[in-house]
Every structure is written in structure tokens, then in C-alpha cells.
Design a protein around this motif. Structure first.
Motif, PDB file in Angstrom:
ATOM      1  N   PRO A  34       0.819  -1.211   0.000  1.00 32.84           N
ATOM      2  CA  PRO A  34       0.000   0.000   0.000  1.00 32.84           C
ATOM      3  C   PRO A  34       0.854   1.263   0.000  1.00 32.84           C
ATOM      4  O   PRO A  34       2.044   1.232   0.323  1.00 32.84           O
ATOM      5  N   SER A  35       0.219   2.359  -0.331  1.00 35.45           N
ATOM      6  CA  SER A  35       0.895   3.652  -0.308  1.00 35.45           C
ATOM      7  C   SER A  35       1.176   4.051   1.138  1.00 35.45           C
ATOM      8  O   SER A  35       0.273   4.043   1.970  1.00 35.45           O
ATOM      9  N   PRO A  36       2.414   4.415   1.439  1.00 36.21           N
ATOM     10  CA  PRO A  36       2.733   4.829   2.808  1.00 36.21           C
ATOM     11  C   PRO A  36       2.520   6.327   3.047  1.00 36.21           C
ATOM     12  O   PRO A  36       2.705   6.810   4.153  1.00 36.21           O
ATOM     13  N   LEU A  37       2.131   7.050   2.014  1.00 32.43           N
ATOM     14  CA  LEU A  37       2.047   8.505   2.122  1.00 32.43           C
ATOM     15  C   LEU A  37       0.732   8.978   2.735  1.00 32.43           C
ATOM     16  O   LEU A  37      -0.326   8.416   2.455  1.00 32.43           O
ATOM     17  N   ASN A  38       0.822  10.016   3.525  1.00 28.37           N
ATOM     18  CA  ASN A  38      -0.372  10.736   3.955  1.00 28.37           C
ATOM     19  C   ASN A  38      -0.816  11.597   2.777  1.00 28.37           C
ATOM     20  O   ASN A  38      -0.019  11.931   1.898  1.00 28.37           O
ATOM     21  N   ASP A  39      -2.075  11.982   2.772  1.00 34.66           N
ATOM     22  CA  ASP A  39      -2.610  12.758   1.651  1.00 34.66           C
ATOM     23  C   ASP A  39      -1.785  14.008   1.351  1.00 34.66           C
ATOM     24  O   ASP A  39      -1.525  14.327   0.190  1.00 34.66           O
ATOM     25  N   ASP A  40      -1.362  14.712   2.391  1.00 39.96           N
ATOM     26  CA  ASP A  40      -0.639  15.966   2.187  1.00 39.96           C
ATOM     27  C   ASP A  40       0.801  15.763   1.703  1.00 39.96           C
ATOM     28  O   ASP A  40       1.508  16.731   1.438  1.00 39.96           O
ATOM     29  N   GLN A  41       1.239  14.525   1.553  1.00 37.72           N
ATOM     30  CA  GLN A  41       2.609  14.240   1.110  1.00 37.72           C
ATOM     31  C   GLN A  41       2.671  13.790  -0.347  1.00 37.72           C
ATOM     32  O   GLN A  41       3.747  13.737  -0.930  1.00 37.72           O
ATOM     33  N   VAL A  42       1.544  13.470  -0.944  1.00 32.79           N
ATOM     34  CA  VAL A  42       1.538  12.882  -2.284  1.00 32.79           C
ATOM     35  C   VAL A  42       2.117  13.843  -3.312  1.00 32.79           C
ATOM     36  O   VAL A  42       3.015  13.481  -4.080  1.00 32.79           O
ATOM     37  N   ARG A  43       1.612  15.057  -3.362  1.00 29.23           N
ATOM     38  CA  ARG A  43       2.086  16.016  -4.371  1.00 29.23           C
ATOM     39  C   ARG A  43       3.592  16.260  -4.239  1.00 29.23           C
ATOM     40  O   ARG A  43       4.290  16.375  -5.238  1.00 29.23           O
ATOM     41  N   GLY A  44       4.091  16.346  -3.032  1.00 33.58           N
ATOM     42  CA  GLY A  44       5.518  16.586  -2.834  1.00 33.58           C
ATOM     43  C   GLY A  44       6.376  15.398  -3.196  1.00 33.58           C
ATOM     44  O   GLY A  44       7.535  15.553  -3.601  1.00 33.58           O
ATOM     45  N   SER A  45       5.829  14.201  -3.085  1.00 37.32           N
ATOM     46  CA  SER A  45       6.585  12.986  -3.363  1.00 37.32           C
ATOM     47  C   SER A  45       6.784  12.752  -4.862  1.00 37.32           C
ATOM     48  O   SER A  45       7.832  12.252  -5.284  1.00 37.32           O
ATOM     49  N   LEU A  46       5.793  13.101  -5.654  1.00 34.70           N
ATOM     50  CA  LEU A  46       5.844  12.773  -7.083  1.00 34.70           C
ATOM     51  C   LEU A  46       7.043  13.376  -7.823  1.00 34.70           C
ATOM     52  O   LEU A  46       7.714  12.667  -8.572  1.00 34.70           O
ATOM     53  N   PRO A  47       7.365  14.652  -7.636  1.00 35.46           N
ATOM     54  CA  PRO A  47       8.549  15.165  -8.334  1.00 35.46           C
ATOM     55  C   PRO A  47       9.860  14.588  -7.789  1.00 35.46           C
ATOM     56  O   PRO A  47      10.830  14.443  -8.537  1.00 35.46           O
ATOM     57  N   VAL A  48       9.885  14.230  -6.515  1.00 35.66           N
ATOM     58  CA  VAL A  48      11.088  13.632  -5.925  1.00 35.66           C
ATOM     59  C   VAL A  48      11.441  12.336  -6.674  1.00 35.66           C
ATOM     60  O   VAL A  48      12.610  12.029  -6.886  1.00 35.66           O
ATOM     61  N   TYR A  49      10.423  11.592  -7.083  1.00 36.65           N
ATOM     62  CA  TYR A  49      10.633  10.340  -7.809  1.00 36.65           C
ATOM     63  C   TYR A  49      10.598  10.510  -9.321  1.00 36.65           C
ATOM     64  O   TYR A  49      10.642   9.527 -10.061  1.00 36.65           O
ATOM     65  N   VAL A  67      -6.079   9.006   0.360  1.00 35.00           N
ATOM     66  CA  VAL A  67      -5.601   7.677   0.716  1.00 35.00           C
ATOM     67  C   VAL A  67      -6.601   6.595   0.323  1.00 35.00           C
ATOM     68  O   VAL A  67      -6.203   5.511  -0.121  1.00 35.00           O
ATOM     69  N   GLU A  68      -7.860   6.858   0.448  1.00 31.19           N
ATOM     70  CA  GLU A  68      -8.853   5.831   0.108  1.00 31.19           C
ATOM     71  C   GLU A  68      -8.739   5.411  -1.358  1.00 31.19           C
ATOM     72  O   GLU A  68      -8.749   4.225  -1.676  1.00 31.19           O
ATOM     73  N   GLY A  69      -8.596   6.378  -2.240  1.00 30.37           N
ATOM     74  CA  GLY A  69      -8.445   6.059  -3.659  1.00 30.37           C
ATOM     75  C   GLY A  69      -7.152   5.325  -3.963  1.00 30.37           C
ATOM     76  O   GLY A  69      -7.127   4.362  -4.737  1.00 30.37           O
ATOM     77  N   ARG A  70      -6.070   5.779  -3.321  1.00 30.11           N
ATOM     78  CA  ARG A  70      -4.776   5.117  -3.558  1.00 30.11           C
ATOM     79  C   ARG A  70      -4.791   3.683  -3.062  1.00 30.11           C
ATOM     80  O   ARG A  70      -4.339   2.767  -3.751  1.00 30.11           O
ATOM     81  N   GLN A  71      -5.331   3.472  -1.865  1.00 28.08           N
ATOM     82  CA  GLN A  71      -5.352   2.101  -1.320  1.00 28.08           C
ATOM     83  C   GLN A  71      -6.334   1.223  -2.090  1.00 28.08           C
ATOM     84  O   GLN A  71      -6.087   0.020  -2.263  1.00 28.08           O
ATOM     85  N   ASN A  72      -7.431   1.808  -2.582  1.00 25.74           N
ATOM     86  CA  ASN A  72      -8.352   1.015  -3.395  1.00 25.74           C
ATOM     87  C   ASN A  72      -7.686   0.528  -4.681  1.00 25.74           C
ATOM     88  O   ASN A  72      -7.921  -0.601  -5.115  1.00 25.74           O
ATOM     89  N   ARG A  73      -6.845   1.374  -5.280  1.00 20.53           N
ATOM     90  CA  ARG A  73      -6.122   0.944  -6.486  1.00 20.53           C
ATOM     91  C   ARG A  73      -5.165  -0.206  -6.162  1.00 20.53           C
ATOM     92  O   ARG A  73      -5.017  -1.143  -6.947  1.00 20.53           O
ATOM     93  N   VAL A  74      -4.524  -0.127  -5.018  1.00 18.75           N
ATOM     94  CA  VAL A  74      -3.639  -1.220  -4.590  1.00 18.75           C
ATOM     95  C   VAL A  74      -4.449  -2.502  -4.441  1.00 18.75           C
ATOM     96  O   VAL A  74      -4.062  -3.566  -4.937  1.00 18.75           O
ATOM     97  N   LYS A  75      -5.578  -2.414  -3.769  1.00 25.59           N
ATOM     98  CA  LYS A  75      -6.412  -3.594  -3.549  1.00 25.59           C
ATOM     99  C   LYS A  75      -6.953  -4.147  -4.876  1.00 25.59           C
ATOM    100  O   LYS A  75      -6.998  -5.363  -5.064  1.00 25.59           O
TER     101      LYS A  75
END
Length: 188
Positions: A34-49, A67-75
Motif C-alpha cells: 500500500p501507499s505509505p504517504l499521507n494525503d498531504d505528502q503525495v504532491r511533494g513525493s511525485l517530483p522527488v521520484y 488515501v482511500e483512492g490510492r489504497q483502493n487501487r492497490v487492492k
């Protein structure tokens, strides 16, 4: 739009070709974490990667941040992996339920990296879950493996002096943190 069901199917079909050299009962496909990011961290993480350029974080849609959408995609992806594993006679396994808080859908701190923007989970604690689940894996690791996990975690954390958090296993050790998590799970 990426067809993740087709991605899962293609992946499992490829792995199934390996049964020419490895028996199907020896192949395990592990679900994505699953995604380990909190909602407020997603936008900042994407350019880092390198997923999006720095300065273009606002192009990320809200449904991709929550987070609900991200974890649903994982599931959903893991369900596709399982479906195709079943079709090809391969084993599928996942630790999704073990590493997620079911009330918040956020990754438990025990498995989160100390860096807020890191999309990877801490392997030292995650491998302990697999060792508990798969006795055959525990039989393959060196005698002091579980104790050595603390050193590898400590060495890794030393490379991140700027980290925003302290990992729970630095306070009570990998084994102590895992025991606390197991006791918490039994109490629920």
C-alpha cells in the motif's frame, strides 16, 4: 488510462512461463504494498521520484491524492494479481492487511520510512511479517538474521539525518516493535 488488470494479467502470464524451470508450487507472487504517504505528502513525493516535474504538483487530481483512492487501487491491482494467479495455478500473497490501519487506511508507523516523501516501506519490519507467515523462509535466513535487522535499520536511518520522524524500532528495536504490534493485534 492504464489498464491495471491487463498489467497484472501480463505479469502473471510471464511469471507462469517460468514453470518450465521452476515448479508452480514454488512460485509466489507478492502483492504490491500500500501507499505509505499521507494525503498531504503525495504532491511533494511525485517530483522527488521524477513522476512529474517540480513545480507541476497541482496537476495531480484530488482522487489521486486521497488515501482511500490510492489504497483502493492497490487492492484492485492485488485482486487482479490473485485472479490471474488462481487461473495459472500460482500462489498469491499480500501483507496489505497487516501493514495498514483499517480505520484510517494509512500505513502503520512500524512499516513507514522516516522520510515523509518516501514511497517505500521499511523492509526490516516488513520482512518480519513474511518470516512469521512463511516458516520455510525463516528456515532459509542466517541464524542471527532477526537481530541483524536492527543494525541494517540503524545504518539506513543514519543516512537520513534530516528525516522528519523517528522510527518506532529505533526506540524499542525491530523485535520489540514487532512484538508490540503483535500484542496490539491480539488485543483487537
Amino acid at each position: 488510462v492504464l489498464d491495471t488488470d491487463q498489467v497484472a494479467k501480463s505479469y502473471v502470464e510471464f511469471v507462469a512461463t517460468l514453470t518450465d524451470v521452476v515448479p508452480a508450487d514454488k512460485i509466489i507472487i507478492v502483492g504490491i504494498y500500500p501507499s505509505p504517504l499521507n494525503d498531504d505528502q503525495v504532491r511533494g513525493s511525485l517530483p522527488v521520484y521524477g513522476t512529474i516535474p517540480f513545480g507541476e504538483e497541482d496537476i495531480v487530481e484530488e482522487e489521486d491524492i486521497l488515501v482511500e483512492g490510492r489504497q483502493n487501487r492497490v487492492k484492485q491491482y492485488n485482486a487482479s494479481l490473485k485472479k490471474y494467479c488462481d487461473q495459472y495455478g500460482l500462489t498469491f500473497d499480500t501483507v496489505y492487511d497487516e501493514v495498514i490501519d483499517p480505520d484510517t487506511l494509512l500505513m502503520k508507523d512500524l512499516y513507514r520510512d522516516v522520510s515523509d516523501l518516501n514511497i517505500h516501506i521499511v523492509w526490516e519490519t516488513t520482512i518480519m511479517v513474511w518470516l512469521q507467515r512463511w516458516p520455510w523462509l525463516k528456515d532459509l535466513v542466517p541464524e542471527n538474521f532477526e537481530k541483524d535487522l536492527q543494525k541494517t535499520l540503524d545504518d539506513y536511518i543514519e543516512t537520513k539525518p534530516w528525516a522528519e520522524r523517528t522510527h518506532v524500532a529505533t526506540k524499542m528495536g525491530v523485535q520489540g516493535a514487532m512484538q508490540q504490534e503483535q500484542a496490539r493485534g491480539e488485543a483487537e
